[in-house]
Design an enzyme around this catalytic site. Structure first.
Site, PDB file in Angstrom:
ATOM      1  N   ASP A 229      -8.191  18.425 -35.042  1.00 43.16           N
ATOM      2  CA  ASP A 229      -6.847  17.852 -35.207  1.00 43.16           C
ATOM      3  C   ASP A 229      -6.943  16.547 -35.994  1.00 43.16           C
ATOM      4  O   ASP A 229      -8.048  16.041 -36.232  1.00 43.16           O
ATOM      5  CB  ASP A 229      -6.270  17.606 -33.796  1.00 43.16           C
ATOM      6  CG  ASP A 229      -4.822  17.188 -33.833  1.00 43.16           C
ATOM      7  OD1 ASP A 229      -4.132  17.508 -34.811  1.00 43.16           O
ATOM      8  OD2 ASP A 229      -4.381  16.522 -32.871  1.00 43.16           O
TER       9      ASP A 229
ATOM     10  N   GLU B 206      -5.870  15.212 -41.482  1.00 45.64           N
ATOM     11  CA  GLU B 206      -5.207  15.141 -42.817  1.00 45.64           C
ATOM     12  C   GLU B 206      -5.946  14.193 -43.754  1.00 45.64           C
ATOM     13  O   GLU B 206      -5.931  14.458 -44.961  1.00 45.64           O
ATOM     14  CB  GLU B 206      -3.747  14.706 -42.640  1.00 45.64           C
ATOM     15  CG  GLU B 206      -2.886  15.689 -41.895  1.00 45.64           C
ATOM     16  CD  GLU B 206      -3.242  15.858 -40.428  1.00 45.64           C
ATOM     17  OE1 GLU B 206      -3.610  14.863 -39.791  1.00 45.64           O
ATOM     18  OE2 GLU B 206      -3.158  16.988 -39.954  1.00 45.64           O
TER      19      GLU B 206
ATOM     20  N   ASP C 144       2.896  19.749 -35.104  1.00 44.86           N
ATOM     21  CA  ASP C 144       3.817  19.243 -34.078  1.00 44.86           C
ATOM     22  C   ASP C 144       5.265  19.652 -34.332  1.00 44.86           C
ATOM     23  O   ASP C 144       6.066  18.878 -34.866  1.00 44.86           O
ATOM     24  CB  ASP C 144       3.700  17.717 -33.997  1.00 44.86           C
ATOM     25  CG  ASP C 144       2.319  17.298 -33.531  1.00 44.86           C
ATOM     26  OD1 ASP C 144       1.554  18.173 -33.073  1.00 44.86           O
ATOM     27  OD2 ASP C 144       1.991  16.106 -33.636  1.00 44.86           O
TER      28      ASP C 144
HETATM   29  C1  GLC Z   1      -1.475  15.626 -32.365  1.00 45.47           C
HETATM   30  C2  GLC Z   1      -1.602  17.154 -32.335  1.00 45.47           C
HETATM   31  C3  GLC Z   1      -1.210  17.648 -30.965  1.00 45.47           C
HETATM   32  C4  GLC Z   1      -2.063  16.969 -29.896  1.00 45.47           C
HETATM   33  C5  GLC Z   1      -1.944  15.462 -30.001  1.00 45.47           C
HETATM   34  C6  GLC Z   1      -2.897  14.747 -29.054  1.00 45.47           C
HETATM   35  O1  GLC Z   1      -0.159  15.255 -32.264  1.00 45.47           O
HETATM   36  O2  GLC Z   1      -0.862  17.752 -33.337  1.00 45.47           O
HETATM   37  O3  GLC Z   1      -1.331  19.044 -30.907  1.00 45.47           O
HETATM   38  O4  GLC Z   1      -1.648  17.395 -28.642  1.00 45.47           O
HETATM   39  O5  GLC Z   1      -2.235  15.055 -31.324  1.00 45.47           O
HETATM   40  O6  GLC Z   1      -4.193  15.102 -29.292  1.00 45.47           O
END
Ligand code: GLC
Length: 742
Positions: free
Chosen positions: A401, A404, A475
């Site tokens: 995650d 980017e 998200d």
């Molecule tokens: C980001 C991710 C989400 C995750 C959060 C905390 O917002 O897109 O899926 O739960 O980070 O890690």
């Protein structure tokens, strides 16, 4: 772009544009690679195996000088523009030679005026280094480009390729999301073509927004480097694109089961409770995702020992219940002397630096953090090796995650030094491939350290990442607009080579209502990745957190998913050759049916299942369009012909139609893939005659590459099933049951 002929050697055509050489090569009889010599300075991250170049024949035609493979041709016209032609020298796609309209520049006063009421005004796009435009015909539709917001047909919209983390509710006016997949397909009246702009700098696509008769591509850096693929239809184009950039590999079977996630399950006891609740409520589930809270102060490759007394034991107990753990790993490494990952990365010089050669620091969850430089092979190897820590605990998959990469203290400056392979480059150049290289590192690490097919899920990526990772759309919110958008997003991901993708079922941000959750399970059941995930501070979103009816509906579709696993897995197996996704828009299967070119609220699972979910609040009937042929309602077995029908869709019904002449393979209902031996297969027969190819293997490792799999060819006619083994290398089912649906 005005071109002049320079040289031709039978394979490579060289053209001159001012002082730049543009080359044209055929990489197959239906695909051309057109690129500037400058592209050699920007190696591709999407294309890892260089295709062979085939011969072109040169001739003169009234339209200009022609270079042909026999199936497609490049024609250089007198005016220095070019057109791409078919076997009969009809134009498939022409360079646009008219004047281009750009965005109107706003004066500073107007910027200020708009800002005073809080309007977000967009800055002008930077001057393009690369620019090319093509003519559009009246009925051309545009698909692909990953999971950009909006609807299935991208014509009339404008997008940016710049991997962006923006958690506000994404609507169809959003130009950039987390992924950059600069591949698009144009469906014409009687054929299709695709263009892949292999340039990972920030780029812009105006898809007939400012001028209805053309689409334009611009990039802020890099070089002109694109591929042109021609096909009879979208399937042929997608196959060629994925031949070039790679296919979605066969996943482990359990990864196609149900995943439960939430930010965050903080305590070991909570994880156990979730698993117990799954079983208590008779809900199938194969995976629980552990978000950032399992770590020690958000330090990657650590485990919080206060909140988890014995993670190994918990993960082992979960496994015994048939549930695996998937842990999140973000790229940001906490700045913390004494923390091994930080110390080692720093000592080895593996983190990005600023232009003065000082380690670059920004902030993410752990506070001050540094960014591993994944463009370098040694860094990827080092990162991959870190996963031994997670495997030792019993982790079965990794969720990447914030890659980017995200940053909380303003965007990373353009000039932060990231390597491009072995040479120093910049953030500006490498931003869009950061997530790609991170997931590649994760995939390669897991593959080296375990015998199983790696399960990686990522938020950010680039074209070609499908070889390494599954994706989710990031998200979203618990709003109806996002359930609606999930279908075109996942369909366009599939049309961009990403066969394994999902949305956060129920929505990530905001609170889901019971009705929205129920309807989202009906879409999730048929999405390649089926994961419920929600954000910290939002309403609990596991199926039992609502009322009995919602729980029953969720269970019904979770169980249906498990019954359909062999069909879904078969589609993944076929996708390894064809590049076709399991979840697909109707237009992929019926490209010349005008009714389906803009179908945003229906989709297909493979060739045989049509799903028409309700994606609007308060609706209990659905207007369904069925393409040519006869269709059988999955629930009532009532037969329907082609055309529009209004069908019942109370809250517990997602309208599903099976194409007459199908064999649908199913497993008996199970609560977990791992807990049940695949000793029984059910074949549901729809129609009087049907054929089907079914694949079976151990569902977890690479033994199938050595022939350890079965391929059954089933043929049903005159009330009898004939089975032919096309390949036999794995233990066969003990029992194959037939259920004729009439
Ligand atoms: C980001 C991710 C989400 C995750 C959060 C905390 O917002 O897109 O899926 O739960 O980070 O890690």
């Amino acid at each position: 772009m005005t071109l002049k002929h320079q040289a031709f050697n039978g394979k490579i055509l060289e053209l001159k544009r001012n002082d730049e050489i543009i080359k044209v090569e055929a990489i197959s009889s239906t695909a051309l690679h057109i690129y500037s010599e400058k592209a050699e300075n920007f190696p591709s991250y999407a294309v890892e195996v260089q295709p062979e170049i085939i011969d072109l024949t040169e001739s003169e035609d009234k339209q200009g000088r022609l270079y042909h493979t026999g199936q497609i041709g490049f024609c250089l016209r007198e005016d220095g523009s070019f057109v791409l032609m078919d076997a009969g020298n009809q134009v498939i796609c022409a360079q646009y030679t008219g004047a281009r309209k750009h965005k109107d520049a706003l004066s500073d006063d107007f910027f200020k005026l708009l800002a005073s009421e809080g309007h977000a005004t967009e800055a002008e796009a930077k001057k393009a280094e690369v620019e090319i435009a093509f003519a559009l015909e009246e009925n051309d539709c545009i698909y692909g480009l990953g999971d950009k917001t909006g609807f299935l047909n991208k014509r009339g919209y404008e997008y940016e390729m710049w991997n962006t983390d923006d958690p506000s509710p994404q609507m169809d006016n959003f130009k950039a999301l987390y992924k950059s997949i600069p591949f698009m397909m144009v469906l014409k009246e009687n054929m299709a073509y695709g263009l892949f702009f292999d340039n990972h700098y920030k780029s812009y696509f105006d898809l007939g927004k400012r001028q209805a008769d053309c689409f334009a591509y611009e990039a802020e850096g890099g070089a002109l480097d694109f591929y042109f693929f021609a096909g009879q239809d979208l399937k042929e184009v997608l196959k060629q694109y994925t031949d070039l950039t790679g296919k979605t590999p066969l996943p482990q079977l359990w990864t196609l089961g149900y995943h439960q996630s939430r930010w965050g399950y903080r305590l070991e006891s909570e994880i156990r409770e979730i698993a117990e609740n799954m079983r208590k409520h008779d809900l199938p589930c194969d995976a629980i995702h552990l978000d950032i809270d399992y770590m020690e102060g958000y330090r990657v490759f650590t485990w919080n020992e206060k909140r988890y007394q014995d993670p190994e034991k918990t993960l082992k107990d979960l496994k015994e219940m048939g549930i695996k753990a998937i842990t999140i790993i973000d790229p940001g490494v906490k700045v913390d002397a004494g923390y091994q990952v930080y110390d080692e990365g720093l000592a080895k010089g593996y983190f990005a630096t600023d232009k003065n050669n000082l380690t670059y620091v920004n902030q993410v969850w752990p506070g001050d953090s540094v960014y591993p430089d994944f463009g370098r092979r040694q860094v990827r190897q080092w990162w991959g090796d870190q996963h031994q820590f997670l495997l030792n605990k019993g982790v079965a998959g990794v969720w990447n995650d914030m890659n980017e990469p995200a940053s909380f203290q303003g965007p990373l400056p353009d000039d932060v030094v990231f390597y491009d392979g072995e040479k120093p480059s910049t953030h500006k150049a490498m931003h869009n491939v950061y997530g790609h290289n991170m997931s590649k590192a994760t995939f390669e690490g897991l593959k080296k350290l375990s015998k199983e097919r790696p399960f990686v899920i990522t938020r950010a990526c680039y074209a070609g990442s499908q070889k390494y990772t599954t994706v989710w759309t990031g998200d979203n919110h618990s709003i109806w607009a996002h359930l609606q958008m999930a279908i075109p997003q996942l369909c366009n991901l599939g049309l961009s080579g990403f066969g394994f993708a999902g949305t956060d079922v129920g929505g990530f941000g905001s609170d889901a209502t019971p009705e929205l959750l129920a309807r989202w399970y009906q879409v999730g059941c048929f999405s390649p990745l089926f994961r419920n995930h929600s954000a910290l501070g939002t309403r609990d979103q596991e199926p039992w957190q609502f009322d009995q009816r919602t729980l029953d509906i969720a269970r019904k579709y979770m169980k249906l998913r498990y019954e359909l696993l062999p069909y879904i897995y078969d589609n993944f197996y076929q996708g390894m050759q064809s590049g076709l996704p399991v979840m697909r828009p109707l237009v992929l299967n019926y490209p010349f049916d005008q009714e389906v070119r803009e179908k945003n609220d229906q989709f297909m699972l493979g060739e045989n299942i049509l799903v028409a979910p309700v994606v609007e609040q308060g609706v209990s009937r659905k207007l369904v369009y069925l393409p040519e042929g006869e269709w059988i309602c999955y629930w009532s077995h009532k037969k329907y012909g082609a055309g529009y029908h209004i069908v019942p869709a109370p809250l517990d019904i997602c309208p599903i139609f099976i194409k007459s002449g199908s064999i649908l393979p199913k497993y008996p209902v199970r609560l977990s893939v791992d807990k049940h031996k695949d000793d029984c297969l059910i074949l549901e027969i729809y129609g009087d005659q049907a054929e089907y190819l079914h694949y079976q293997d151990n569902g977890c490792d690479y033994a199938y590459e050595k022939g350890e799999y079965n391929l059954y060819h089933f043929r049903y006619a005159e009330g009898k099933l004939i089975t032919e083994m096309k390949q036999q290398g794995y233990k066969k089912y003990q029992d194959i049951k037939i259920e004729v649906k009439r």
